[in-house]
Design a protein around this motif. Structure first.
Motif, PDB file in Angstrom:
ATOM      1  N   GLU A 106      29.227 143.909  57.079  1.00  0.00           N
ATOM      2  CA  GLU A 106      28.485 143.872  55.819  1.00  0.00           C
ATOM      3  C   GLU A 106      28.421 142.461  55.267  1.00  0.00           C
ATOM      4  OE1 GLU A 106      29.753 146.701  52.870  1.00  0.00           O
ATOM      5  OE2 GLU A 106      29.830 148.331  54.334  1.00  0.00           O
ATOM      6  N   TYR A 107      29.528 141.769  55.284  1.00  0.00           N
ATOM      7  CA  TYR A 107      29.595 140.397  54.776  1.00  0.00           C
ATOM      8  C   TYR A 107      28.614 139.492  55.518  1.00  0.00           C
ATOM      9  CZ  TYR A 107      31.482 135.758  53.802  1.00  0.00           C
ATOM     10  OH  TYR A 107      31.616 134.441  53.452  1.00  0.00           O
ATOM     11  N   LEU A 108      28.643 139.546  56.854  1.00  0.00           N
ATOM     12  CA  LEU A 108      27.785 138.675  57.650  1.00  0.00           C
ATOM     13  C   LEU A 108      26.302 138.957  57.423  1.00  0.00           C
ATOM     14  CD1 LEU A 108      29.780 138.569  61.011  1.00  0.00           C
ATOM     15  CD2 LEU A 108      29.526 136.712  59.349  1.00  0.00           C
ATOM     16  N   PHE A 109      25.922 140.243  57.434  1.00  0.00           N
ATOM     17  CA  PHE A 109      24.517 140.591  57.216  1.00  0.00           C
ATOM     18  C   PHE A 109      24.057 140.179  55.811  1.00  0.00           C
ATOM     19  CE2 PHE A 109      24.732 143.429  60.954  1.00  0.00           C
ATOM     20  CZ  PHE A 109      23.512 143.128  61.547  1.00  0.00           C
ATOM     21  N   CYS A 110      24.864 140.479  54.802  1.00  0.00           N
ATOM     22  CA  CYS A 110      24.466 140.136  53.427  1.00  0.00           C
ATOM     23  C   CYS A 110      24.359 138.626  53.248  1.00  0.00           C
ATOM     24  CB  CYS A 110      25.441 140.747  52.423  1.00  0.00           C
ATOM     25  SG  CYS A 110      25.242 142.545  52.261  1.00  0.00           S
TER      26      CYS A 110
END
Length: 170
Positions: A45-49
């Protein structure tokens, strides 16, 4: 890295677990982790966001992890591959049958055993519906993030987008 491995090799079990907690606390301070679960999903989630400027959905949102400025909805899944786990099965996808799945696009990333980005893709919900298999026992669908997914119609390879964040953040 080898120096760190040598340093922890002689630590007691309680010292190792305390170190584990300290690492998770630091990752939470950096907004990488949002839960007490395995870091795989939160890291995805962190990387995509970060890569796309998406806004995190509240933790309690069913089937929805982020949205973009146009209101497009994303469910984000991460899978860490390692020696003991060769399966490409993502965690359960719920509410896929019927009308609204709760998301428009599945954002999925494969990590190496060291949490390095191997491959990442944006997969339209219609592709997920077509290839996911219903599991009655869990009342959910399973989706295998096999290499052939990247060649499916409408799938976008975003590996380099996530690797850029990885290089900047790690």
């Amino acid at each position: 890295m080898e120096q760190i491995v040598e340093q922890i090799a002689n630590k007691s079990l309680s010292e190792l677990l305390a170190f584990h907690v300290a690492i998770k606390d630091e990752l939470r301070k950096r907004d990488v982790l949002r839960s007490e679960n395995s870091p795989t999903g939160d890291l995805a989630e962190y990387l995509f966001c970060k890569a796309f400027g998406w806004k995190h959905a509240p933790n309690s949102e069913k089937g929805l992890d982020a949205t973009d400025d146009d209101g497009k909805r994303y469910q984000i899944k991460g899978l860490r591959l390692h020696r003991r786990k060769k399966s490409r099965q993502l965690s359960a996808i719920r509410s896929l049958d019927g009308g609204d799945a709760g998301f428009d696009t599945l954002a999925a990333v494969l990590f190496s055993h060291k949490y390095e980005v191997m491959r990442a893709a944006l997969i339209p919900v219609k592709v997920v519906r077509c290839y996911a298999k219903y599991i009655k026992h869990t009342n959910s669908h399973k989706f295998l993030l096999q290499d052939k997914v990247w060649g499916m119609c409408g799938v976008i390879d975003v590996t380099e987008n996530l690797r850029r964040v990885e290089r900047d953040e790690y």
